[in-house]
Design a protein around this motif. Sequence first.
Motif, short mmCIF file in Angstrom:
data_model
loop_
_atom_site.label_atom_id
_atom_site.label_comp_id
_atom_site.label_asym_id
_atom_site.label_seq_id
_atom_site.Cartn_x
_atom_site.Cartn_y
_atom_site.Cartn_z
N ALA A 47 0.83 -1.21 0.00
CA ALA A 47 0.00 0.00 0.00
C ALA A 47 0.86 1.26 0.00
CB ALA A 47 -0.93 -0.01 1.21
N LEU A 48 1.91 1.27 0.82
CA LEU A 48 2.78 2.45 0.90
C LEU A 48 3.51 2.67 -0.42
CD1 LEU A 48 4.16 4.76 2.41
CD2 LEU A 48 5.84 3.10 3.26
N ALA A 49 4.10 1.62 -0.97
CA ALA A 49 4.85 1.75 -2.22
C ALA A 49 3.94 2.20 -3.36
CB ALA A 49 5.52 0.42 -2.56
N GLN A 50 2.74 1.65 -3.41
CA GLN A 50 1.82 2.04 -4.48
C GLN A 50 1.36 3.49 -4.33
OE1 GLN A 50 1.11 0.04 -7.26
NE2 GLN A 50 2.87 -0.94 -6.27
N GLU A 51 1.24 3.95 -3.08
CA GLU A 51 0.88 5.36 -2.87
C GLU A 51 2.00 6.27 -3.34
OE1 GLU A 51 -0.38 8.44 0.76
OE2 GLU A 51 0.01 6.31 1.19
N ILE A 52 3.24 5.93 -2.98
CA ILE A 52 4.37 6.76 -3.39
C ILE A 52 4.58 6.70 -4.90
CG2 ILE A 52 6.89 6.96 -3.20
CD1 ILE A 52 6.64 6.17 -0.27
N LYS A 53 4.27 5.56 -5.50
CA LYS A 53 4.44 5.41 -6.95
C LYS A 53 3.60 6.42 -7.72
CE LYS A 53 2.39 2.08 -9.19
NZ LYS A 53 1.98 0.74 -9.66
N GLU A 54 2.49 6.86 -7.14
CA GLU A 54 1.62 7.83 -7.82
C GLU A 54 2.32 9.17 -8.05
OE1 GLU A 54 -1.38 7.11 -9.09
OE2 GLU A 54 -0.86 5.05 -8.46
N TYR A 55 3.43 9.43 -7.32
CA TYR A 55 4.16 10.68 -7.48
C TYR A 55 5.27 10.57 -8.53
CZ TYR A 55 1.81 12.06 -3.16
OH TYR A 55 0.87 12.37 -2.21
N PHE A 56 5.46 9.40 -9.12
CA PHE A 56 6.48 9.21 -10.14
C PHE A 56 6.08 9.92 -11.44
CE2 PHE A 56 8.53 4.97 -8.56
CZ PHE A 56 8.78 5.56 -7.35
N PRO A 57 7.01 10.49 -12.19
CA PRO A 57 8.43 10.57 -11.90
C PRO A 57 8.70 11.53 -10.73
CG PRO A 57 7.93 11.80 -13.87
CD PRO A 57 6.67 11.10 -13.49
#
Length: 375
Positions: A274-284
């Motif tokens: 859940a945390l990684a997928q949330e942070i992934k939304e800010y990529f790049p």
Amino acid sequence: MKKIWISLLSLLLIFSIVGCSSTPANQPTESSTEKEPSQAVTEEPSTEQPESSEVAEPEENENNILIAYFSRWGNTDYPDDVDATTSASIVADGENYGTTEYVARLIQNQVGGDLHLIQTQDKYTADFDELRDVNHDEMANGYLPPLTESDLDISQYDTVFIGYPVWATEVPQAVLSFLNEYDLSGKTVVPFCTHDGYGAGRSYSTIQDASHAAQSPEGLAIEAKDVPSAKDTVDAWLENIGITGGSTGSESAETAITITIGDTVLDGVIYDTALAQEIKEYFPLTISMSGFGGREYYGGVDFYPADENLVGGGNTFNDGDITYCEAHHNMAIFYAQTDNPVLSVDVIPIGKVTSDLSVFETLDSRAEITFSLAE
């Protein structure tokens, strides 16, 4: 006739007392913490048995999972009359368990699969100092102790858990014997370990390199004293890496990413948590990162993840880890172990760099690092 009635009444009284006992039959009545060589050799016995241990060996392995583990218990010449209070062993529900086996059974209770004890032909000594010296000699000489013969067919497994106590910040040589004997290339290989407070050390990288794994999800390191109460920790870890209820989730457990530093582009993955997928939304995502301690580059971020996603943290790291730190509100890339692998705060792994990490040793003290989804 009177004597017969007295005897019957006595028997009834005995059965009544046993039936009302507050302590279940064969339940452990004392706990223990096994003393092992600090940093050099670490494994403690469990103080209780995993839940539902009676189903620890399913009749049929339908999920192609193997849980192989090396443990002092089963590989050591303990005296037959060993005293549980000396911490050399502990009796739990009529069985003896070392910490690594205990964790292995917790994993099996959650995902099923088969258990396999990695056993050496020659037993290890029960003496603390002698064991430490033997381990150091094996490591220094690159000695791979011969294993006992086994009918294990590794080809039937797609996912292999490898468990061990951390010895001198590394895997025991017997585990390397196992990885040398059995072909795990192309499989999903998942490390887990017990330790005496110093974390996994370099062991995860060693497992990944020696196994030639196609995928190597984030490992689990549990301090020996915490093993008896580790069920929730194990369950959360299995969910985070996408292996639950007999499903490996290997197709969705990781997403390929790139890490760009100037003209250098590194490969990596971000986990399906859940945390990684949330942070992934800010990529790049570009972060100005500073080098620290010859082990990491870190930098602050301008977003705050949801509180319910901030789970699974710890104060140790593995080479290549990409982490988020709630306390310092930053992300970091760890690239090298040091003499002090224990961090002052907890970090939560969200992914890892899969390319050669040596580039980080050549960077300036500050670097602009960009995390992107792979094309």
